[in-house]
Structures are given as C-alpha cells and as structure tokens.
Design a protein around this motif. Sequence first.
Motif, PDB file in Angstrom:
ATOM      1  N   ALA A 116       0.851  -1.202   0.092  1.00  0.00           N
ATOM      2  CA  ALA A 116      -0.046   0.073  -0.035  1.00  0.00           C
ATOM      3  C   ALA A 116       0.849   1.291  -0.012  1.00  0.00           C
ATOM      4  CB  ALA A 116      -0.905  -0.172   1.293  1.00  0.00           C
ATOM      5  N   MET A 117       1.963   1.154   0.985  1.00  0.00           N
ATOM      6  CA  MET A 117       2.849   2.373   0.717  1.00  0.00           C
ATOM      7  C   MET A 117       3.667   2.670  -0.620  1.00  0.00           C
ATOM      8  SD  MET A 117       4.715   2.137   4.566  1.00  0.00           S
ATOM      9  CE  MET A 117       3.770   2.981   6.015  1.00  0.00           C
ATOM     10  N   ILE A 118       3.961   1.599  -1.270  1.00  0.00           N
ATOM     11  CA  ILE A 118       4.473   1.777  -2.588  1.00  0.00           C
ATOM     12  C   ILE A 118       3.519   2.440  -3.526  1.00  0.00           C
ATOM     13  CG2 ILE A 118       5.524   0.434  -4.434  1.00  0.00           C
ATOM     14  CD1 ILE A 118       6.665  -1.482  -2.427  1.00  0.00           C
ATOM     15  N   PHE A 119       2.311   1.858  -3.681  1.00  0.00           N
ATOM     16  CA  PHE A 119       1.126   2.311  -4.535  1.00  0.00           C
ATOM     17  C   PHE A 119       1.092   3.831  -4.064  1.00  0.00           C
ATOM     18  CE2 PHE A 119       0.502  -1.724  -6.054  1.00  0.00           C
ATOM     19  CZ  PHE A 119       0.024  -1.855  -7.123  1.00  0.00           C
ATOM     20  N   ALA A 120       0.915   3.999  -2.920  1.00  0.00           N
ATOM     21  CA  ALA A 120       0.647   5.606  -2.365  1.00  0.00           C
ATOM     22  C   ALA A 120       2.035   6.136  -2.877  1.00  0.00           C
ATOM     23  CB  ALA A 120       0.608   5.493  -0.755  1.00  0.00           C
ATOM     24  N   ALA A 121       3.357   5.989  -2.719  1.00  0.00           N
ATOM     25  CA  ALA A 121       4.337   6.728  -3.152  1.00  0.00           C
ATOM     26  C   ALA A 121       4.120   7.089  -4.659  1.00  0.00           C
ATOM     27  CB  ALA A 121       5.538   5.940  -2.784  1.00  0.00           C
ATOM     28  N   CYS A 122       3.730   6.056  -5.283  1.00  0.00           N
ATOM     29  CA  CYS A 122       3.599   6.114  -6.841  1.00  0.00           C
ATOM     30  C   CYS A 122       2.469   7.197  -7.322  1.00  0.00           C
ATOM     31  CB  CYS A 122       3.504   4.789  -7.524  1.00  0.00           C
ATOM     32  SG  CYS A 122       4.563   3.523  -7.514  1.00  0.00           S
ATOM     33  N   ILE A 123       1.329   7.051  -6.708  1.00  0.00           N
ATOM     34  CA  ILE A 123       0.390   8.120  -6.800  1.00  0.00           C
ATOM     35  C   ILE A 123       0.710   9.490  -6.393  1.00  0.00           C
ATOM     36  CG2 ILE A 123      -2.121   8.608  -6.181  1.00  0.00           C
ATOM     37  CD1 ILE A 123      -2.381   5.503  -5.653  1.00  0.00           C
ATOM     38  N   GLY A 124       1.139   9.487  -5.231  1.00  0.00           N
ATOM     39  CA  GLY A 124       1.683  10.829  -4.861  1.00  0.00           C
ATOM     40  C   GLY A 124       2.530  11.465  -5.502  1.00  0.00           C
ATOM     41  N   ALA A 125       3.557  10.710  -6.027  1.00  0.00           N
ATOM     42  CA  ALA A 125       4.679  11.396  -7.286  1.00  0.00           C
ATOM     43  C   ALA A 125       3.614  11.722  -8.434  1.00  0.00           C
ATOM     44  CB  ALA A 125       5.627  10.259  -7.348  1.00  0.00           C
ATOM     45  N   MET A 126       2.911  10.961  -9.152  1.00  0.00           N
ATOM     46  CA  MET A 126       2.333  11.254 -10.194  1.00  0.00           C
ATOM     47  C   MET A 126       1.584  12.479  -9.960  1.00  0.00           C
ATOM     48  SD  MET A 126       1.109   7.710 -12.183  1.00  0.00           S
ATOM     49  CE  MET A 126       0.150   7.149 -10.587  1.00  0.00           C
ATOM     50  N   LEU A 127       0.623  12.766  -8.759  1.00  0.00           N
ATOM     51  CA  LEU A 127      -0.278  14.145  -8.644  1.00  0.00           C
ATOM     52  C   LEU A 127       0.851  14.989  -8.590  1.00  0.00           C
ATOM     53  CD1 LEU A 127      -3.240  14.286  -8.175  1.00  0.00           C
ATOM     54  CD2 LEU A 127      -2.437  11.920  -8.238  1.00  0.00           C
ATOM     55  N   LEU A 128       2.052  15.093  -7.894  1.00  0.00           N
ATOM     56  CA  LEU A 128       2.929  16.098  -7.762  1.00  0.00           C
ATOM     57  C   LEU A 128       3.686  16.564  -9.035  1.00  0.00           C
ATOM     58  CD1 LEU A 128       5.065  15.027  -4.435  1.00  0.00           C
ATOM     59  CD2 LEU A 128       3.813  17.184  -5.001  1.00  0.00           C
ATOM     60  N   VAL A 129       3.890  15.594  -9.992  1.00  0.00           N
ATOM     61  CA  VAL A 129       4.258  16.066 -11.077  1.00  0.00           C
ATOM     62  C   VAL A 129       3.331  16.550 -12.234  1.00  0.00           C
ATOM     63  CG1 VAL A 129       4.978  14.974 -13.464  1.00  0.00           C
ATOM     64  CG2 VAL A 129       6.083  14.119 -11.226  1.00  0.00           C
ATOM     65  N   ALA A 130       1.916  16.193 -12.148  1.00  0.00           N
ATOM     66  CA  ALA A 130       1.091  16.475 -12.875  1.00  0.00           C
ATOM     67  C   ALA A 130       0.775  18.066 -12.465  1.00  0.00           C
ATOM     68  CB  ALA A 130      -0.212  15.871 -12.668  1.00  0.00           C
ATOM     69  N   GLY A 131       0.702  18.220 -10.940  1.00  0.00           N
ATOM     70  CA  GLY A 131       0.270  19.692 -10.203  1.00  0.00           C
ATOM     71  C   GLY A 131       1.419  20.609 -10.689  1.00  0.00           C
ATOM     72  N   VAL A 132       2.587  20.315 -10.739  1.00  0.00           N
ATOM     73  CA  VAL A 132       3.872  21.304 -10.933  1.00  0.00           C
ATOM     74  C   VAL A 132       3.831  21.521 -12.291  1.00  0.00           C
ATOM     75  CG1 VAL A 132       6.291  21.513 -10.674  1.00  0.00           C
ATOM     76  CG2 VAL A 132       4.952  20.508  -8.761  1.00  0.00           C
ATOM     77  N   THR A 133       3.856  20.563 -13.222  1.00  0.00           N
ATOM     78  CA  THR A 133       4.205  20.615 -14.803  1.00  0.00           C
ATOM     79  C   THR A 133       2.899  21.187 -15.309  1.00  0.00           C
ATOM     80  OG1 THR A 133       3.528  18.406 -15.122  1.00  0.00           O
ATOM     81  CG2 THR A 133       5.910  18.930 -14.900  1.00  0.00           C
ATOM     82  N   LEU A 134       1.550  20.861 -14.950  1.00  0.00           N
ATOM     83  CA  LEU A 134       0.534  21.129 -15.892  1.00  0.00           C
ATOM     84  C   LEU A 134      -0.511  22.029 -14.803  1.00  0.00           C
ATOM     85  CD1 LEU A 134      -0.427  17.609 -17.277  1.00  0.00           C
ATOM     86  CD2 LEU A 134       0.838  19.417 -18.483  1.00  0.00           C
ATOM     87  N   GLY A 135      -0.586  21.858 -13.729  1.00  0.00           N
ATOM     88  CA  GLY A 135      -1.543  22.676 -12.708  1.00  0.00           C
ATOM     89  C   GLY A 135      -0.876  24.188 -12.527  1.00  0.00           C
ATOM     90  N   GLY A 136       0.339  24.467 -12.649  1.00  0.00           N
ATOM     91  CA  GLY A 136       0.888  25.619 -12.413  1.00  0.00           C
ATOM     92  C   GLY A 136       1.045  25.661 -10.637  1.00  0.00           C
ATOM     93  N   VAL A 137       1.114  24.466 -10.080  1.00  0.00           N
ATOM     94  CA  VAL A 137       1.427  24.804  -8.817  1.00  0.00           C
ATOM     95  C   VAL A 137       2.815  25.059  -8.512  1.00  0.00           C
ATOM     96  CG1 VAL A 137       1.285  23.367  -6.538  1.00  0.00           C
ATOM     97  CG2 VAL A 137      -0.527  22.833  -8.579  1.00  0.00           C
ATOM     98  N   GLN A 138       3.077  25.904  -7.355  1.00  0.00           N
ATOM     99  CA  GLN A 138       4.125  26.252  -6.971  1.00  0.00           C
ATOM    100  C   GLN A 138       4.342  25.502  -5.777  1.00  0.00           C
ATOM    101  OE1 GLN A 138       6.290  28.294  -9.126  1.00  0.00           O
ATOM    102  NE2 GLN A 138       4.859  28.338 -10.506  1.00  0.00           N
ATOM    103  N   MET A 139       5.759  24.856  -5.536  1.00  0.00           N
ATOM    104  CA  MET A 139       6.024  24.106  -4.478  1.00  0.00           C
ATOM    105  C   MET A 139       7.605  24.097  -4.457  1.00  0.00           C
ATOM    106  SD  MET A 139       3.453  21.050  -4.116  1.00  0.00           S
ATOM    107  CE  MET A 139       3.871  20.560  -2.318  1.00  0.00           C
ATOM    108  N   THR A 140       7.905  24.213  -3.212  1.00  0.00           N
ATOM    109  CA  THR A 140       9.633  23.993  -2.844  1.00  0.00           C
ATOM    110  C   THR A 140       9.683  22.621  -2.607  1.00  0.00           C
ATOM    111  OG1 THR A 140       9.068  24.133  -0.560  1.00  0.00           O
ATOM    112  CG2 THR A 140       9.600  26.246  -1.595  1.00  0.00           C
ATOM    113  N   PRO A 141      10.959  22.132  -2.924  1.00  0.00           N
ATOM    114  CA  PRO A 141      11.445  20.645  -2.860  1.00  0.00           C
ATOM    115  C   PRO A 141      10.853  20.172  -1.571  1.00  0.00           C
ATOM    116  CG  PRO A 141      13.250  21.736  -4.050  1.00  0.00           C
ATOM    117  CD  PRO A 141      12.135  22.907  -3.597  1.00  0.00           C
ATOM    118  N   SER A 142      11.058  20.881  -0.366  1.00  0.00           N
ATOM    119  CA  SER A 142      10.615  20.325   1.157  1.00  0.00           C
ATOM    120  C   SER A 142       9.143  20.057   1.105  1.00  0.00           C
ATOM    121  CB  SER A 142      11.297  21.405   2.013  1.00  0.00           C
ATOM    122  OG  SER A 142      10.738  22.751   1.738  1.00  0.00           O
TER     123      SER A 142
END
Length: 255
Positions: A116-142
Amino acid sequence: MNALAPIPFTPRATVALYLREARLEFLRLLRTPAFSVPTLVFAPMFYLLFGVLLNRGNAGASSYLMATYSVFGVIGPGLFGFGVGLAIDRERGLLTLKRVQPVPAAAPLLAKVAMAMIFAACIGAMLLVAGVTLGGVQMTPSQAALLLCVDILGVMPFCALGLLIGTLVNGSGAPAVVNLIYMPMALLSGLWLPLRLLPAVVEQIAPLWPAWHLSQLALKIVGQDSGRPVWMHVAVMLAFTAICLFLAQRRLQRA
C-alpha cells in the motif's frame, strides 16, 4: 526434536522473509490489472480533468485539488489491498496456509502494508508531477517531499480500516462494502470538491471522517487547510488506526 516446535529465525533471515513477502505481494497486485490500473490511474485522471482542464489558470484551485486528490488516491491501496485482498485470502484459505508455513506470522500483513505504501508513493509522485508541470502549482522541494511523506504514511489508517473490513465480509461482498465506504467518505471529506461548495451540514460533520483529517495535513502543506492544529489530525488518525486494529485482531483470533 519436536516437529511442531517453531522454527528459529536469525535477524537476517527474518528481514529477508519480510522483504520477500512484500515483493511477492506487490508483484501479485501489480499483475492484477483490475486492482493496479484503477488504483494508479483514477486519482491522476480526475485531477487532470478537474484540477487542470477545468481550473486552467487558477493555481489556488489546482494546488487544493492536487493535495486532496493525492489523499483520495492513496486511500485506495489501503482499503482495497486489505479490505478486498484479505477477504479473498480468507475465503481461499490462504491465511490458514500461511500460518503453517515457516513464515513470521506478521509477514503477510506487513507485506500488504508495504504494498500500500509503494502504491501510495507512486500515486503521490504522479499527482505532484501533474500539479507542478500542468497545474501551475508552485512548491518548494521540501513541500513536495513533505506532501509525499503525508501520502505514504497517511495510508496506514486506511490499511487498518481495510483490515477490519476484510475480517468482516467475504471476498465477493468486499468490493461493494469498500466502495460504499470509500466513495461517500471521499465526497463528505472534501476530497473531490471544496467543502464550501457543499451544504453546510457536510462541512460540520467532515471532522468525523479520517480522510478529512489526512486531507487537512496535505492542505496545510499548500496553505489551504482549515487552520486546526496538526497534532489534532494526527491524534485522531492514530486513535482510529488503533481501534480498527484492535477490532480486526479480535476477529482474526476467532477465525
């Protein structure tokens, strides 16, 4: 030598057994498209539709929905991996088989948690990539790392809930029961739409749901939470996890 005596495990052998169980569980579910495809795809797909296409140019809405859809996504592996997976394993006698094998008793359950944690990590990473690259979300690495940690660790209460469901229902009924809990809880916790867009009573009862508390931790990272303290959300989720585990353990002991 007593043939029924427990087999001693060295620390190295024990770790190897746990890792093997986790790897096999992950591969089993990854090779089950009915589980892996919806689990990995639904949350990013919904975010692309509602968070990117329908909110183009609105970075605030995109960041809000990125956080809440990441929570929506990571709940799935816990509920379905345990709720459905455990129910099917019980029905097929796999848990009984595991008990007579030279495997630590907790290994199968911890393997499901790791999955479950591995799948959660994959889902969270995909949402982060989509948000930063396509959604205009501004986030620091931290901030991105912290949100990913919330997603990964936040799956635990729903693993406990799924475990309880898996001890209560059979394999054929488990998917329906999980969906009857998962979908209404997601809506009433504000994971699909901000609670301010829903009737006032929904916002008032939202703190009853563990998904709401997890979403508040995620939203706090992007500065859009309700302002309640972190310790309260963590305490509620820990208490919820402990209660579900206690009830599930009692059920498994009777099985």
